[in-house]
Design a protein around this motif. Structure first.
Motif, PDB file in Angstrom:
ATOM      1  N   GLN A  74      27.061  -3.713  -6.528  1.00 22.03           N
ATOM      2  CA  GLN A  74      25.781  -2.151  -6.756  1.00 22.03           C
ATOM      3  C   GLN A  74      25.577  -2.811  -8.034  1.00 22.03           C
ATOM      4  OE1 GLN A  74      27.342   0.870  -5.105  1.00 22.03           O
ATOM      5  NE2 GLN A  74      27.494   2.102  -6.656  1.00 22.03           N
ATOM      6  N   GLN A  75      24.430  -2.150  -8.043  1.00 19.98           N
ATOM      7  CA  GLN A  75      23.799  -2.284  -9.706  1.00 19.98           C
ATOM      8  C   GLN A  75      22.254  -1.198  -9.529  1.00 19.98           C
ATOM      9  OE1 GLN A  75      23.064  -6.797  -9.928  1.00 19.98           O
ATOM     10  NE2 GLN A  75      24.444  -6.937 -11.679  1.00 19.98           N
ATOM     11  N   TRP A  76      21.667  -1.578 -10.843  1.00 20.19           N
ATOM     12  CA  TRP A  76      20.760  -0.743 -11.090  1.00 20.19           C
ATOM     13  C   TRP A  76      19.164  -2.205 -10.961  1.00 20.19           C
ATOM     14  CZ3 TRP A  76      20.653   4.287 -10.360  1.00 20.19           C
ATOM     15  CH2 TRP A  76      21.594   5.266 -10.508  1.00 20.19           C
ATOM     16  N   ILE A  77      18.469  -1.383 -10.379  1.00 16.04           N
ATOM     17  CA  ILE A  77      17.163  -2.106 -10.485  1.00 16.04           C
ATOM     18  C   ILE A  77      15.874  -1.353 -10.946  1.00 16.04           C
ATOM     19  CG2 ILE A  77      15.197  -3.696  -9.303  1.00 16.04           C
ATOM     20  CD1 ILE A  77      17.084  -3.712  -6.730  1.00 16.04           C
ATOM     21  N   ARG A  78      15.958  -2.331 -11.938  1.00 17.46           N
ATOM     22  CA  ARG A  78      14.300  -1.354 -13.096  1.00 17.46           C
ATOM     23  C   ARG A  78      13.041  -1.184 -12.285  1.00 17.46           C
ATOM     24  NH1 ARG A  78      15.908   1.297 -18.201  1.00 17.46           N
ATOM     25  NH2 ARG A  78      13.835   1.879 -17.957  1.00 17.46           N
ATOM     26  N   ILE A  79      12.886  -1.106 -12.203  1.00 13.51           N
ATOM     27  CA  ILE A  79      10.756  -0.803 -12.087  1.00 13.51           C
ATOM     28  C   ILE A  79       9.720  -0.273 -12.873  1.00 13.51           C
ATOM     29  CG2 ILE A  79       9.446  -0.556  -9.972  1.00 13.51           C
ATOM     30  CD1 ILE A  79      12.372  -1.410  -8.735  1.00 13.51           C
ATOM     31  N   GLY A  80       9.350  -1.002 -13.417  1.00  6.97           N
ATOM     32  CA  GLY A  80       8.578  -0.901 -15.032  1.00  6.97           C
ATOM     33  C   GLY A  80       9.960   0.021 -16.116  1.00  6.97           C
ATOM     34  N   SER A  81       9.256   1.128 -16.401  1.00 10.71           N
ATOM     35  CA  SER A  81       9.749   2.198 -17.029  1.00 10.71           C
ATOM     36  C   SER A  81      10.066   3.278 -16.883  1.00 10.71           C
ATOM     37  CB  SER A  81       9.090   2.379 -19.152  1.00 10.71           C
ATOM     38  OG  SER A  81       8.050   3.445 -18.513  1.00 10.71           O
ATOM     39  N   GLU A  82      10.201   3.742 -15.936  1.00 12.54           N
ATOM     40  CA  GLU A  82       9.968   5.157 -14.802  1.00 12.54           C
ATOM     41  C   GLU A  82      10.824   5.660 -13.376  1.00 12.54           C
ATOM     42  OE1 GLU A  82       5.823   5.562 -15.028  1.00 12.54           O
ATOM     43  OE2 GLU A  82       5.692   6.971 -16.525  1.00 12.54           O
ATOM     44  N   LEU A  83      11.508   4.067 -13.279  1.00 14.46           N
ATOM     45  CA  LEU A  83      12.215   4.497 -11.888  1.00 14.46           C
ATOM     46  C   LEU A  83      13.463   3.409 -12.655  1.00 14.46           C
ATOM     47  CD1 LEU A  83      12.199   5.992  -8.573  1.00 14.46           C
ATOM     48  CD2 LEU A  83      11.067   3.501  -8.084  1.00 14.46           C
ATOM     49  N   GLU A  84      14.634   3.745 -11.467  1.00 11.59           N
ATOM     50  CA  GLU A  84      15.595   3.104 -11.336  1.00 11.59           C
ATOM     51  C   GLU A  84      16.060   3.084 -10.617  1.00 11.59           C
ATOM     52  OE1 GLU A  84      18.476   3.853 -14.082  1.00 11.59           O
ATOM     53  OE2 GLU A  84      17.247   2.604 -16.154  1.00 11.59           O
ATOM     54  N   LEU A  85      16.096   1.830  -9.620  1.00 10.58           N
ATOM     55  CA  LEU A  85      17.186   2.163  -8.179  1.00 10.58           C
ATOM     56  C   LEU A  85      18.387   1.387  -8.049  1.00 10.58           C
ATOM     57  CD1 LEU A  85      14.102   0.652  -5.493  1.00 10.58           C
ATOM     58  CD2 LEU A  85      14.856   2.814  -5.971  1.00 10.58           C
ATOM     59  N   LEU A  86      19.109   2.125  -6.753  1.00 12.92           N
ATOM     60  CA  LEU A  86      20.666   1.133  -6.500  1.00 12.92           C
ATOM     61  C   LEU A  86      20.248   0.641  -5.428  1.00 12.92           C
ATOM     62  CD1 LEU A  86      22.968   4.543  -6.164  1.00 12.92           C
ATOM     63  CD2 LEU A  86      22.928   2.506  -7.274  1.00 12.92           C
ATOM     64  N   ASP A  87      20.564  -1.013  -6.659  1.00 13.07           N
ATOM     65  CA  ASP A  87      20.036  -2.065  -5.304  1.00 13.07           C
ATOM     66  C   ASP A  87      20.698  -2.001  -3.783  1.00 13.07           C
ATOM     67  OD1 ASP A  87      22.272  -3.207  -5.659  1.00 13.07           O
ATOM     68  OD2 ASP A  87      22.191  -4.455  -6.159  1.00 13.07           O
ATOM     69  N   THR A  88      21.303  -1.509  -3.039  1.00 12.50           N
ATOM     70  CA  THR A  88      22.238  -1.406  -2.444  1.00 12.50           C
ATOM     71  C   THR A  88      21.576  -0.530  -2.137  1.00 12.50           C
ATOM     72  OG1 THR A  88      23.867  -3.008  -3.094  1.00 12.50           O
ATOM     73  CG2 THR A  88      23.722  -2.211  -0.968  1.00 12.50           C
TER      74      THR A  88
ATOM     75  N   LYS B 140       0.568  -1.112   0.424  1.00  9.33           N
ATOM     76  CA  LYS B 140      -0.154   0.241  -0.154  1.00  9.33           C
ATOM     77  C   LYS B 140       0.785   1.511  -0.183  1.00  9.33           C
ATOM     78  CE  LYS B 140      -4.158   1.737   2.500  1.00  9.33           C
ATOM     79  NZ  LYS B 140      -4.914   2.348   3.368  1.00  9.33           N
ATOM     80  N   GLY B 141       1.006   2.485  -0.957  1.00 10.10           N
ATOM     81  CA  GLY B 141       1.007   3.311  -0.586  1.00 10.10           C
ATOM     82  C   GLY B 141       1.932   3.465  -2.045  1.00 10.10           C
ATOM     83  N   VAL B 142       2.813   1.880  -2.550  1.00  6.18           N
ATOM     84  CA  VAL B 142       4.073   2.176  -2.560  1.00  6.18           C
ATOM     85  C   VAL B 142       4.425   2.565  -4.875  1.00  6.18           C
ATOM     86  CG1 VAL B 142       5.579  -0.340  -3.985  1.00  6.18           C
ATOM     87  CG2 VAL B 142       4.689  -0.207  -1.567  1.00  6.18           C
ATOM     88  N   LYS B 143       3.352   2.736  -5.071  1.00  3.62           N
ATOM     89  CA  LYS B 143       3.307   3.011  -6.155  1.00  3.62           C
ATOM     90  C   LYS B 143       2.886   4.460  -6.287  1.00  3.62           C
ATOM     91  CE  LYS B 143      -1.957   3.166  -8.181  1.00  3.62           C
ATOM     92  NZ  LYS B 143      -2.292   3.094  -6.537  1.00  3.62           N
ATOM     93  N   GLU B 144       2.874   5.100  -4.974  1.00  4.68           N
ATOM     94  CA  GLU B 144       2.605   6.254  -5.483  1.00  4.68           C
ATOM     95  C   GLU B 144       4.082   7.198  -5.197  1.00  4.68           C
ATOM     96  OE1 GLU B 144       0.867   4.406  -3.876  1.00  4.68           O
ATOM     97  OE2 GLU B 144      -1.373   5.729  -4.026  1.00  4.68           O
ATOM     98  N   ILE B 145       4.996   5.981  -4.731  1.00  2.24           N
ATOM     99  CA  ILE B 145       7.064   6.703  -4.690  1.00  2.24           C
ATOM    100  C   ILE B 145       7.122   7.312  -6.382  1.00  2.24           C
ATOM    101  CG2 ILE B 145       9.004   6.076  -4.711  1.00  2.24           C
ATOM    102  CD1 ILE B 145       7.113   3.867  -2.180  1.00  2.24           C
ATOM    103  N   THR B 146       7.190   5.938  -7.091  1.00  5.38           N
ATOM    104  CA  THR B 146       7.554   6.228  -8.547  1.00  5.38           C
ATOM    105  C   THR B 146       6.553   7.678  -8.951  1.00  5.38           C
ATOM    106  OG1 THR B 146       7.863   3.804  -9.179  1.00  5.38           O
ATOM    107  CG2 THR B 146       7.305   5.473 -10.980  1.00  5.38           C
ATOM    108  N   GLU B 147       5.279   8.132  -9.005  1.00  2.00           N
ATOM    109  CA  GLU B 147       5.017   8.789  -8.858  1.00  2.00           C
ATOM    110  C   GLU B 147       5.608  10.045  -8.485  1.00  2.00           C
ATOM    111  OE1 GLU B 147       2.668   9.483 -11.543  1.00  2.00           O
ATOM    112  OE2 GLU B 147       3.464   7.063 -11.647  1.00  2.00           O
TER     113      GLU B 147
END
Ligand code: GTP
Length: 290
Positions: A156-170, A89-96
């Motif tokens: 350390q790597q990037w994790i792609r979250i959909g096409s709009e967000l990339e996270l540093l994995d650590t 809950k509330g997680v998709k709002e983070i990308t926005e």
């Protein structure tokens, strides 16, 4: 982890390095203790980047108080969002929110309206605040190791979250800062630092005082208490309540007196397993002066 000045300096340097790689910093806090789970010593470097504050574990915090915290952060020009990493809950709002921050940055640079690439972000937070759980939830798979004890996140790597967000994995691990006694109690009571660091009777005593004032109904209902102490500043009254709870829970020692350590553990376990309901240990009104 035991944090020594050398560790702190190293963690700070590492986060500073990694912040250069990203567009938005995601500061993960525990909604129940937003001040204690923050690290003020890192604020200056986080302030170099657009930032979002997440109040995680909102499912077990007091909803009304979480709303007050969101206003508190808004007053300080920080966008805060409630999140439940375990349920999503509330997680998709983070990308926005991250996209908005990046759009603001591009607008400030005079490049309005274009979103040239995915937003790059780094999650930072103290141990056990839910960094791995959130990353897994965002990624939709088991990408980071999660654990119930503080200190599980490693290499350390990037994790792609959909096409709009990339996270540093650590995620960036921050050290908790507990120069003040109450901060230590709050961190220990919520499981952010190990129990052994502070005495469980001291923690339970502190928490009980707070619960008498702020959540009397929860105590009355959970332990069948009819008369709570009126004066929480009188330690005898608080200890008497602790004994009453211990007696009801069979925390007795030979001779029939109450084993206060066991009674303390009952109270702390009930708090941590939400048997006392949704409880926030810090409210903005207590800290307006900070
Ligand atoms: P380290 O690896 O120690 O740095 O911890 P971390 O920040 O990665 O925390 P982790 O994701 O391992 O979560 C710690 C504990 O908090 C786990 O037991 C999670 O299930 C729990 N947790 C995480 N997010 C939430 C949430 O939104 N709500 C609740 N109720 N529990 C959560």
């Amino acid at each position: 982890i035991q944090w020594f000045p050398g560790h702190m300096a190293k963690a700070r340097r590492q986060i500073e390095e990694r912040l250069k790689l990203i567009d938005v910093a995601i500061e993960l806090l525990d909604a129940r203790i937003p001040l204690s789970s923050r690290n003020p010593m890192i604020d200056d470097i986080l302030a170099q980047k657009p930032r979002i504050v997440l109040l995680n574990k909102a499912d077990i915090a007091d909803e009304r108080i979480t709303k007050e915290w969101i206003r508190y952060f808004a007053d300080r020009k920080l966008k805060a969002l409630p999140v439940e990493s375990t349920t999503g809950k509330g997680v998709k709002e983070i990308t926005e929110a991250a996209k908005e921050k990046m759009a603001d940055k591009f607008a400030a640079m005079g490049r309005k309206g274009i979103q040239p690439r995915a937003v790059r972000a780094l999650i930072v937070g103290i141990p056990n605040v839910g960094k791995s759980t959130l990353i897994n939830r965002l990624a939709g798979r088991s990408a980071a190791a999660t654990g119930d004890r503080p200190g599980v996140t490693k290499a350390q790597q990037w994790i792609r979250i959909g096409s709009e967000l990339e996270l540093l994995d650590t995620p960036g691990i921050l050290w908790p800062k507990f120069e003040e006694e109450w901060v230590g109690y709050h961190l220990a009571a919520t499981g952010a630092i190990k129990d052994e660091i502070l005495n469980s009777e001291d923690i339970a005593f502190y928490i009980l005082k707070y619960l008498i004032r702020e959540y009397p109904k929860a105590l009355e209902e959970r332990y069948g208490i009819e008369q709570l102490p009126e004066d929480t500043e009188n330690p005898h009254e608080v200890v008497e309540l602790m004994e009453q709870i211990g007696r009801k829970r069979g925390c007795l020692q030979s001779g029939g007196s109450v084993n206060l350590e066991k009674a303390s553990n009952v109270i702390l376990r009930d708090l941590r397993t939400e048997k006392l309901g949704r409880i926030s240990l810090e409210r903005p009104s207590d800290f307006e002066a900070l």
